[in-house]
Design an enzyme around this catalytic site. Sequence first.
Site, PDB file in Angstrom:
ATOM      1  N   LEU A  64      -2.376   8.957   5.833  1.00  0.00           N
ATOM      2  CA  LEU A  64      -2.606   9.939   4.645  1.00  0.00           C
ATOM      3  C   LEU A  64      -3.125  11.096   5.729  1.00  0.00           C
ATOM      4  O   LEU A  64      -4.280  11.790   5.417  1.00  0.00           O
ATOM      5  CB  LEU A  64      -3.512   9.784   3.714  1.00  0.00           C
ATOM      6  CG  LEU A  64      -2.607   8.872   2.531  1.00  0.00           C
ATOM      7  CD1 LEU A  64      -3.684   8.739   1.701  1.00  0.00           C
ATOM      8  CD2 LEU A  64      -1.704  10.009   2.139  1.00  0.00           C
ATOM      9  N   HIS A  65      -2.402  11.600   6.901  1.00  0.00           N
ATOM     10  CA  HIS A  65      -2.872  12.972   7.525  1.00  0.00           C
ATOM     11  C   HIS A  65      -2.446  14.269   6.588  1.00  0.00           C
ATOM     12  O   HIS A  65      -1.945  14.023   5.467  1.00  0.00           O
ATOM     13  CB  HIS A  65      -2.127  12.901   8.847  1.00  0.00           C
ATOM     14  CG  HIS A  65      -0.530  12.818   8.772  1.00  0.00           C
ATOM     15  ND1 HIS A  65      -0.038  14.092   9.055  1.00  0.00           N
ATOM     16  CD2 HIS A  65       0.227  11.828   8.390  1.00  0.00           C
ATOM     17  CE1 HIS A  65       1.151  13.764   8.931  1.00  0.00           C
ATOM     18  NE2 HIS A  65       1.485  12.677   8.535  1.00  0.00           N
ATOM     19  N   ALA A  66      -2.817  15.382   7.232  1.00  0.00           N
ATOM     20  CA  ALA A  66      -2.562  16.460   6.473  1.00  0.00           C
ATOM     21  C   ALA A  66      -1.056  16.587   5.767  1.00  0.00           C
ATOM     22  O   ALA A  66      -0.975  17.014   4.375  1.00  0.00           O
ATOM     23  CB  ALA A  66      -2.767  17.726   7.256  1.00  0.00           C
ATOM     24  N   ALA A  93      -0.411  13.916   2.877  1.00  0.00           N
ATOM     25  CA  ALA A  93      -1.506  14.254   1.898  1.00  0.00           C
ATOM     26  C   ALA A  93      -0.794  15.417   0.991  1.00  0.00           C
ATOM     27  O   ALA A  93      -0.904  15.278  -0.104  1.00  0.00           O
ATOM     28  CB  ALA A  93      -2.992  14.349   2.298  1.00  0.00           C
ATOM     29  N   GLU A 113       8.569  10.152   6.244  1.00  0.00           N
ATOM     30  CA  GLU A 113       8.334  10.490   7.642  1.00  0.00           C
ATOM     31  C   GLU A 113       9.135   9.433   8.681  1.00  0.00           C
ATOM     32  O   GLU A 113       9.385   8.219   8.153  1.00  0.00           O
ATOM     33  CB  GLU A 113       7.054  10.447   7.923  1.00  0.00           C
ATOM     34  CG  GLU A 113       5.925  11.536   7.613  1.00  0.00           C
ATOM     35  CD  GLU A 113       4.580  11.454   7.875  1.00  0.00           C
ATOM     36  OE1 GLU A 113       4.027  10.664   8.707  1.00  0.00           O
ATOM     37  OE2 GLU A 113       3.929  12.112   7.202  1.00  0.00           O
TER      38      GLU A 113
END
Lengths: 600, 90
Positions: free
Chosen positions: B14-16, B19, B88
Amino acid sequence: MSFTLQGMGVSRGIAIGPVYILHHQVEITEYRIEEKQLESEIERYRNALKQAREELREIRDQIPLIYPSRDIPSPNDTAIPTTAAEIASFIDPHMLMLDDAMLTQIPVEIIKDTRCNAEWALKQQQDRFTDLFEAMDNEYLKARKHDIQQVIDRVQRCLQKAAQPEEKYDNTPDIPEGSIVLAHDLTPADTALMPHQGIKAFITEHGGMNSHTAIIARSLGIPAIVGLRCARRYLRRGDTLVVDGLHGVVLGNPDVRSLRYFKNLQTEQKRKRSELSRLREAPAVTRDGKMITLYANIEFPTDMQAVKRTGADGIGLYRTEFLHMNRSPEEGQPDENEHYEAYVKVLRAVDGPVTIRTLDLGADKQVDGGIARSGGAVPANPALGLRAVRLCLRDLSLFKPQLRAILRASIVGPVRMMIPMVSSVHEMAQVHHLLCDVKRELEAENLAYDPEMPVGAMVEVPSMAICSDLFIPHVDFFSIGTNDLIQYTLAIDRVDDEVGYLYDPLHPAVLRLLNQVIVQSHQADKPVSMCGEMAGDPRYVRLLLGLGLRYFSVNPETLLEVKHIIRHSDLNKLRPLAKQVLNSQDSHQIEDLVAQMNVL
Amino acid sequence: MLEQEFTIVNRLGLHARAAAVLVRAANGFASQIRIQKNTQPAVDAKSIMSVMLLAAAKNAQVCLTIEGEDEQEAMQKLGTLIQSGFGEGE
């Protein structure tokens, strides 16, 4: 007086122009707010948030207008195509942060509770974030603290701008066209509009090869240098700079001759790039009609976008270490399926063969996710230590999932498996034994694989180059890794600046080893390629052709340039000169001969 | 009230950007949506800062608790997002 600074080049190209220093570091001081001014202080904070939001929205809304088509038209044809949506996706988190209660509410409460000014309250909140992020053990997620910092910095600047309008604090946009921007750090939002604003290049004191900003710079094709520590201490507004994004060099106030040199280089590069982009479909054939195979080296599956722009014949080196990088202990090692998926992704994206190199971990490439070393001591000579195939043969839980995945992928497309750092025939035999076991396992599980999948070895350790004939029965192909071969042959630590001057691809010892491997492979009818940096270095392509190399594997960024050289080379003229090189006594003579080859 | 466990599957966790995708989706629902990792206190899934501070890496287990009129659809939508790795590539 001219001067030079060295940083990390993250996006190639040359730019010349006046420096423009962006975002002066704002100094934050604390002062007390009286009861009757409390409301207006909170109002001031809310206005700053509002303004920061507007700034970001304005930038985000401009992106699709500037880059209307799906692909960003990039002046640099080797850039990775990035869609406007992708660039916007870097800005979106920042916009959400500005709406988050942690920024809209908590600083307001701090102002109320402690009667401090808005800047100080915001700083308090930022310090809390920093502590929380610092406590994380996943490096990638920890680095996201920069995103939050960048957002908070923007709000701080908005506060300052409102307090002291005009002059002292640059209101972002009016950067003169043609400038080179220098900043402590830049946000993706700052970077995205640069080509549109006529900014030629940028330099930051902060950042790394894979920071968001670096990725965007490469996509946009703007030369960029990051990690130039304390650059603002040495550069003054209006200094003329030459930025060389390939080498990470900044030349300040160049004299007339340097300036002329770089201007010529810049023109030359532009002309070359437009010329090279036309070579995509052209075959890599020499003037005398010999077909040369030109493969690309890749590190990540996403590199395939760049490879496609070059028309490579296949992948000559697919590094697989990325699967082990940026992992937290809870993730552990990549499993067989993760390997498999990464291989299939590349196989589906390319027409020719894909050469998968098994894990080359250890030495300068340490891993995350915890690979245990017995004893845990740091070895004095990591380059000579437990790494690559040595580590894989020691730790089968690391190696076997990869072997299984490579074999399973071999029915999806033409796969070649390549083993790094082999130093003895015995190691190759062990790999073959293991492969037999794995194949039997797969058969028992009814999983298909290609029984004819070629298995080759990297020629990196001098012991293999010296007795390549002994290895021939054990390999289907060789691939020469020049970086390590040179390091080991000349006993030069590649990362030690003090001895860097001794690193010489043209050393007679290196050339004799190369020649021997090439000659013996040809005699045994085994293909030999070169995937080290030497193969992609324009200075050495003709020498290698003259020595008989027919398979080159190079980085996508230089592939078209190498193709161009090959198409303008005549093997009949190069062979006799290469022979003279091999008989030369000293490096000056060798350099002269190589220079002679390059002007043919 | 609905409650369900999910595993984070995308490589970077859960990176920027991931998120942001989650939070944008959560903001589309009227329900109260909370997200929890391990035994840490549950946080507001509509707050990007809170979600980033979870430090949920790949393979982390997260629990969504949703309460409100559109809880069914919200669980469906957010669950699909997490399981698809936020769309992603890797």
